[in-house]
Design a protein around this motif. Structure first.
Motif, PDB file in Angstrom:
ATOM      1  N   GLN A   4      31.264  44.610  30.933  1.00  0.00           N
ATOM      2  CA  GLN A   4      30.499  45.845  30.768  1.00  0.00           C
ATOM      3  C   GLN A   4      29.254  45.833  31.648  1.00  0.00           C
ATOM      4  N   LYS A   5      28.548  44.740  31.680  1.00  0.00           N
ATOM      5  CA  LYS A   5      27.307  44.674  32.456  1.00  0.00           C
ATOM      6  C   LYS A   5      27.592  44.696  33.953  1.00  0.00           C
ATOM      7  N   LYS A   6      28.649  44.016  34.371  1.00  0.00           N
ATOM      8  CA  LYS A   6      29.013  44.023  35.795  1.00  0.00           C
ATOM      9  C   LYS A   6      29.432  45.426  36.232  1.00  0.00           C
ATOM     10  N   LYS A   7      30.228  46.112  35.404  1.00  0.00           N
ATOM     11  CA  LYS A   7      30.663  47.473  35.745  1.00  0.00           C
ATOM     12  C   LYS A   7      29.469  48.428  35.809  1.00  0.00           C
ATOM     13  N   ARG A   8      28.567  48.321  34.831  1.00  0.00           N
ATOM     14  CA  ARG A   8      27.393  49.203  34.812  1.00  0.00           C
ATOM     15  C   ARG A   8      26.495  48.945  36.027  1.00  0.00           C
ATOM     16  N   ALA A   9      26.259  47.690  36.342  1.00  0.00           N
ATOM     17  CA  ALA A   9      25.418  47.353  37.488  1.00  0.00           C
ATOM     18  C   ALA A   9      26.041  47.882  38.779  1.00  0.00           C
TER      19      ALA A   9
END
Length: 137
Positions: free
Chosen positions: A96-101
């Protein structure tokens, strides 16, 4: 400029204790990127602040007898956010954090008006971006 070690370390901290999100600063404006990290270790947050900027606030402790004081490092400055995300994206492991970033890096600038004013068509694209971003869970 972060070293590879610092970037990987920061990515690990954000994976574990951080948030990459879009938030409104004022009721009438569109959302903007924010990185925040919560911790009971203020020394850690001071170190990260020295690396990437931001500011530290103290969270209200409603039960000091059984809870440690807690702090939050918040990064709101666009230049600091983009610089930080560019360094840490390769090391983020939480999907989730990688996709959002990645979404912020790829689309935010293209869809954001510098003066905050949008044509109806561009406003729809901006809102679609926000919906796409917030749907990443």
């Amino acid at each position: 400029m972060l070293t590879l070690t610092e970037a990987a370390y920061l990515a690990g901290i954000i994976d574990g204790e951080g948030t990459i999100t879009l938030s409104k600063m004022h009721l009438t404006e569109n959302r903007r990127p924010i990185i925040s990290i919560a911790s009971t270790d203020k020394e850690l947050l001071v170190y990260i602040k020295q690396l990437v900027g931001g500011y530290i606030t103290t969270k209200k402790n409603y039960n000091p007898a059984s809870h440690k004081d807690s702090f939050v490092l918040t990064i709101k400055n666009k230049k600091d956010i983009f610089s930080t995300l560019n360094y840490i994206v390769p090391y983020l492991r939480i999907t989730q954090k990688k996709k959002r970033a990645t979404l912020i890096l790829e689309k935010y600038d293209k869809l954001t008006s510098r003066n905050g004013k949008y044509t109806p068509e561009k406003l729809v694209l901006k809102q679609q971006f926000e919906e796409e971003f917030l749907s990443i869970k």
